[in-house]
Every structure is written in structure tokens, then in C-alpha cells.
Write a protein that holds these residues in place. Sequence first.
Motif, mmCIF file in Angstrom:
data_model
loop_
_atom_site.group_PDB
_atom_site.id
_atom_site.type_symbol
_atom_site.label_atom_id
_atom_site.label_comp_id
_atom_site.label_asym_id
_atom_site.label_seq_id
_atom_site.Cartn_x
_atom_site.Cartn_y
_atom_site.Cartn_z
ATOM 1 N N ASP A 304 5.752 -5.449 -5.057
ATOM 2 C CA ASP A 304 5.619 -6.740 -5.750
ATOM 3 C C ASP A 304 4.419 -7.541 -5.258
ATOM 4 O O ASP A 304 3.710 -8.166 -6.048
ATOM 5 N N VAL A 305 4.194 -7.537 -3.932
ATOM 6 C CA VAL A 305 3.077 -8.328 -3.395
ATOM 7 C C VAL A 305 1.748 -7.583 -3.483
ATOM 8 O O VAL A 305 0.717 -8.085 -3.057
ATOM 9 N N LYS A 306 1.803 -6.375 -4.028
ATOM 10 C CA LYS A 306 0.595 -5.556 -4.212
ATOM 11 C C LYS A 306 -0.017 -5.163 -2.867
ATOM 12 O O LYS A 306 -1.216 -5.306 -2.628
ATOM 13 N N ALA A 307 0.851 -4.655 -1.987
ATOM 14 C CA ALA A 307 0.390 -4.228 -0.665
ATOM 15 C C ALA A 307 -0.146 -2.809 -0.709
ATOM 16 O O ALA A 307 0.459 -1.925 -1.320
ATOM 17 N N LYS A 308 -1.278 -2.582 -0.059
ATOM 18 C CA LYS A 308 -1.803 -1.226 0.075
ATOM 19 C C LYS A 308 -0.951 -0.426 1.048
ATOM 20 O O LYS A 308 -0.814 0.790 0.917
ATOM 21 N N LYS A 309 -0.389 -1.103 2.039
ATOM 22 C CA LYS A 309 0.575 -0.492 2.950
ATOM 23 C C LYS A 309 1.455 -1.589 3.520
ATOM 24 O O LYS A 309 1.062 -2.763 3.574
#
Length: 368
Positions: A304-309
Motif C-alpha cells: 500500500d505504501v509503495k515500498a521497494k522493500k
Amino acid sequence: MITTLAIIGILVIAILAFTNLYPSFGGNSTKSQKVGYEQSQQFKEDKFRNVKPVPEDLAFSDKLSLAYTFFTTKVPNGRPKADLIPQKIDSISIANYSGEARMIWFGHSSFLLQIDGKNILIDPMFGAVAAPHPLLGEKRFNKEFPIAIEQLPQIDAVIFSHDHYDHLDYESVLKIKDKTNHFYTPLGVGNHLTAWGVSESKITEMDWWQETQFGNLKFVCTPAQHFSGRGLNNAQSTLWSSWVITSENENIFFSGDSGYADHFKEIGEKYGPFDLALMECGQYNQMWSDIHMMPEETAQAGIDVKAKKIMPIHWAGFKLALHEWTDPIKRVEAKATELNLQVIAPQIGQEIIVKDSVTTYPNWWQNI
């Protein structure tokens, strides 16, 4: 009957004296401060609120029942078989560090972030127990830290997510307050710091979605779905939050404590994508899933937060729930694999380069 009533009276007086006089309980908001909090959309009827009406206000009998369940339920593998041994880091290497942005995990939700030439502590909780007094809680999983707190260099900023004991610790603040230039907190949390001798001039309190510039860094106080309170009568008297930390080259999200809700998507849309998201994953139960995510929700929140990792946090520090101590990492990794999301799980004290996408970490927690 008279003797029983006298004993009850003495106990009540002792509890009231303890909660009102013992310093670790912190400070309370003044009437004028509460007038200022009324400008916040989260402050209603003298309390801070979540967007959704959670958590529910439990009756006293329900609180007693929950406490009884927690303290009487035996959890197999609820703690490591031995103390967790952190990787050590030399004080000189910290003081002289000038490389790309990196983080050092102290266990649970505590970090040292070295970024843009600055030293930043996030939820620095170095106490032995997550409680107002050493006799009121179980010992943390790691007796030692990557570096002795007294050996830390000058701290440019400290960021707190909320005022619960496993995130905001009285003794820890006493150890770092004189070497810290500035503190950033959600609304109301600064009152605890001033009660412990921190100058008001060194404290910035922020509401959700407020931004501030710190040198070349941007700090954003972002929403979370949680609650607050350190005493018997000050529940929801301070705000709770997540945080965004942005430099010219890096973008970091710190979830604080939170149940799963729409705010993760809002944060991702407004401030993502993130090079690294530090996501709460631990101390959960279906009975309180509205204020602590289940591991599968942690992985989805990372999407949801658009994290790469993502790095799971809020585990490997304290036993504050009824699950096995390794349950969080196993479940979040399984769900993240399903979602094609990268998860990193470094050992306490191990260097974490924020933008690194190739380093792999061994399953250090196995057989401990």
C-alpha cells in the motif's frame, strides 16, 4: 470487614501515589494546550481519535479479564531460548560515518539512522522492560545493544511515534536528552519530555500530515491507527503517528504502531514510493487487531505504501502478546513472497543500507 476496607484503602492510595508521583508516567497536557489541540481533526471531546472509532473503550471488568488472560497463558516459544546477541558497532565508526544512508536496529522498533551527515534516533527505547517500573514487565530479549547508549555520538534529532512504554522510555530519555539537539513528536507527547527535563525549545510537536524541514531532510508526521496513554486516567491524551523521512536521495517510512487501515494507501499515494518501509509486525492478536496489524496485513501495508522493500519491526524485543516470538517473521515473509514484496530481516546491530537491494540476510532467529 474493617481490616479488609483498610487494606483496600491503603492499596488505592499507594496506586494513586505511584501513578501520580513516579516520574516514568510523564506529564499531562494543560488546559491551554488542549484548546490548541482542538485545531486538530483528531482531537474531539478532550481525546485524540482515530479516523475509525477504534479501539473500543473496554469496561474495567473486560480489562481485568484481558490482563488475566495475558499473564496466565503460557506461550510455547514465547521468548528466545537465550538472550539475543547483537552485532557490535564501534563508536568511532558511527561518529566518523560519511557513507550513504544507513540504519542500525536496536531491536523492537528502535533505530539509529545516519543520513545526510546527521544522526537520528527513532523510538529509542533502551529500557529493560516495557513498563513504568522494572518489576512490572518481562525483560527484553537482548540485554546488550550494538553500542552502549552512553557511547552514542551527538544526536541531531530524535523522532517518537507515540507514548507507550515500549517506544517512549523514561530512563532512555534521561540518557540521551543532553546529547540530543531536537525532538519531534506527535501532539501532546512533548509533555512527557518536558516533565523529564527536556527544554520546550528542543521539542517540535506535529499533527498528522504536517511537514517540517530539518536541514536538507523533510520529516512528515503521518497517520496511524493506534492509541495512547501511560497512566490510569490519560488514555488517548496524546496523538500517535507514523513518520516519513526524506532526503535528496532516500525516502523512508516508519509505521510506528498501527492497525491495518486506509491510511497506508494515502501515505503511499502522497509520499511513496519508499526505498525502505519499517513496518510494525509483532505483538498482535485478533482481540486487538484494530490497533496492531497481523503479519499478513503488514505485508499488504508494505504494498500500500509503495515500498521497494520492507523490514518487519516491533518483534524480537519484548513479549507483549500471546504468539511465538518467531511467528511474526515467518508469517510476514510467507505473505510477502505471495505478493512479490522484498523483505529484509537483519540481525540486531547489523548495518542496513537504505537503498541496498542486493544484500541477503540469514535466518538468524532459527533455533534460538
